[in-house]
Motif scaffolding. Structure first.
Motif, PDB file in Angstrom:
ATOM      1  N   LEU A   1       0.216  10.039  -7.385  1.00 34.14           N
ATOM      2  CA  LEU A   1       1.037  10.080  -6.103  1.00 34.14           C
ATOM      3  C   LEU A   1       2.436   9.924  -6.235  1.00 34.14           C
ATOM      4  O   LEU A   1       3.174  10.720  -5.519  1.00 34.14           O
ATOM      5  CB  LEU A   1       0.521   8.836  -5.172  1.00 34.14           C
TER       6      LEU A   1
ATOM      7  N   THR B   1      -3.856   4.304   1.967  1.00 37.31           N
ATOM      8  CA  THR B   1      -3.325   5.119   0.856  1.00 37.31           C
ATOM      9  C   THR B   1      -2.107   5.873   1.588  1.00 37.31           C
ATOM     10  O   THR B   1      -1.196   5.939   1.091  1.00 37.31           O
ATOM     11  CB  THR B   1      -4.508   6.037   0.256  1.00 37.31           C
TER      12      THR B   1
ATOM     13  N   GLY C   1      -6.133   5.203  -3.857  1.00 39.30           N
ATOM     14  CA  GLY C   1      -6.064   6.385  -3.468  1.00 39.30           C
ATOM     15  C   GLY C   1      -7.168   7.504  -2.946  1.00 39.30           C
ATOM     16  O   GLY C   1      -8.137   6.809  -2.641  1.00 39.30           O
TER      17      GLY C   1
END
Ligand code: SF4
Length: 483
Positions: free
Chosen positions: A226, A290, A434
């Motif tokens: 990410l 997330t 995530g």
């Protein structure tokens, strides 16, 4: 030198550590400032701050630890050591090792005559055995009560050995909130490792990510994936770090934590003292969690557009999988038990699977988190029960028995003996974070609901220690003040 916190977490602005009731009522009374800490007239043992201090630091590569305590105080270290060893395996480390720690095993004799000599010997033994760069010395109730001068022992030792010796004053009796142990650990890092006048050059794109030993390798990779989208690279603290990495904290351009509870005080300190801005949100668990975590970092670095595009792609990828899982999970009632940050994250996560929150056990209910708890009401309505408790299994099993959830998410040691389907939300061995973690966790939930036979069998053969009469009592009977 300024310390980042000089009080326990229960002394933070309007923090409740004991109480319980319907969410809407708690929130209403909280906002009117009518909600008081409802002491318990009966309570079972609690998780103590010492274990969080140890857990925060245990995976440091070049550290070793002395726990100045009776043996019982390190009971939980065995499961952290298990996480640590599995974590090494997942990270491809060939020679997997145990965490390096010595317990001074304070006994009756030490309580009478003092344990300072034992402590000194333990630090010297540890130092010659492992030659670490840093030695953390954790105190305990016993060392605090007998008044061992741990700081003086360490000051004297520091003249004899090269390793930095750092006292962590985490006596369990000092705080009812286990998360105080995180602040205590960070306080010690500020005092003994960071150099106040040092203003190192910034490393472009470096972000401190604060995490404990309980974060699995897959979750680590997901976080890195990410942050790479935003052009960032990670300095993990104190999770699998080292003295060098601790010192690198000051080189970072930004900070973020894996949870709004862990390191919040420390990140504020770094912002004030070293101008390192940070973002603070809930855990990156579930779609909503997330998205928020990722977007908050993106806003910090000015890349919101990039993040929104990425989020859109990820939603397209995972939503078809989630929708398949929803066929089984839709409408199922859930009870959650976890630390405050992870519990809130779990309660938002279940929205993805169309599940409904009926109860949650959380160690604190406080000003800093009231928006998060109110957010849960927007998702699940205001009827769910909040049990503000550090552990207290007697209340948990009573509530679970009454609310009859279809599923239990979190620490299920006790309710599994009631035969209820359950799975983890704090798991260092399997993915949770995530978009990828969400699908994995969804499949775990699906599997557990489809096949609860282990817990059902367990309930037939293993009874909880409570009398039948307790289950028909008010779960909050032992709170001195009720909502
Ligand atoms: S430090 Fe105190 S509260 Fe913590 S485990 Fe030891 S005796 Fe229990």
């Amino acid at each position: 030198m300024a310390e980042l916190v000089d009080t326990n977490r229960e002394n933070r602005p309007y923090a409740i550590t004991d109480g319980g009731g319907h969410s809407s009522k708690l929130s209403e009374n909280f906002k009117k400032r009518c909600l008081k800490n409802a002491e318990r007239s009966f309570a079972q043992t609690t998780q103590c701050q010492e274990i969080n201090s140890i857990s925060a630091l245990l995976s440091m590569e070049d550290a070793a630890f002395v726990v100045h305590a009776p043996n019982g105080c390190v009971g939980c270290v065995s499961f952290m050591n298990d996480y640590f060893k599995v974590g090494q395996y997942h990270r491809g480390i060939k020679n997997i090792r145990n965490a390096r720690y010595i317990v001074t095993s304070i006994d009756e004799k030490d309580v009478v005559f003092g344990g300072e000599k034992k402590l000194r010997k333990a630090v010297l033994d540890l130092n010659s055995r492992y030659n670490p760069n840093i030695i953390f010395v954790f105190t305990s109730c016993a060392s605090g009560i007998i008044g061992d001068d741990v700081d003086a022992v360490i000051n004297n030792l520091q003249e004899e050995i090269e390793a930095i010796v750092v006292p962590i004053h985490c006596e369990g009796f000092k705080s009812k909130v286990p998360a105080t142990g995180f602040d205590t650990a960070f306080n010690a890092i500020v005092k003994y490792v960071l150099k106040k006048d040092e203003k190192p050059e910034k490393e472009a794109g470096l972000i401190n990510v604060f995490a404990t030993t309980s974060i699995g390798y897959k979750d680590q990779l997901e976080i890195e994936r990410l942050l790479e989208v935003l052009g960032l690279h990670v300095n993990y603290i104190p999770f699998y770090s080292s003295v060098e990495k601790l010192r690198k904290i000051l080189k970072a351009e930004y900070s973020v934590a894996i949870c709004q509870v862990f390191a919040d005080e420390f990140m504020e300190y770094l912002k004030n003292e070293y101008a390192i801005p940070y973002s603070k949100t809930g855990m990156p668990i579930g779609i909503r969690g997330t998205d928020e975590w990722f977007l908050s970092v993106a806003r910090l670095v000015g890349k919101e557009e990039v993040a929104l595009k990425y989020i859109d792609e990820q939603h397209k990828k995972v939503l078809p999988e989630i929708n398949k899982i929803r066929k089984l999970t839709e409408g199922k009632k859930v009870f959650i038990c976890a630390g405050t940050g992870r519990g809130i994250a779990a309660a938002t996560l279940i929205e993805d699977f169309g599940m409904k929150l009926v109860g949650i056990q959380t160690p604190t209910y406080e000003e800093a988190l009231i928006e998060d708890f109110d957010g849960l009401q927007e998702i699940h309505g205001g009827d769910f029960i909040i049990d503000v408790a550090n552990m207290q299994p007697f209340e948990q099993v009573n509530l679970v028995n009454k609310l009859k959830p279809d599923f239990f998410l979190g620490m299920s040691n006790w309710v599994s003996k009631l035969g209820i389907a359950s799975t983890h939300i704090l798991e260092a061995k399997r993915p949770t974070f995530g978009y990828n973690g969400l699908v994995y966790l969804g499949r775990k939930i699906e599997n557990s609901i489809e096949n609860p036979s282990f817990n059902i069998k367990l309930s037939k053969h293993k009874k909880l220690p409570y009398k039948e009469a307790w289950y028909s009592e008010n779960a909050f009977r032992y709170l001195k003040e009720r909502v």
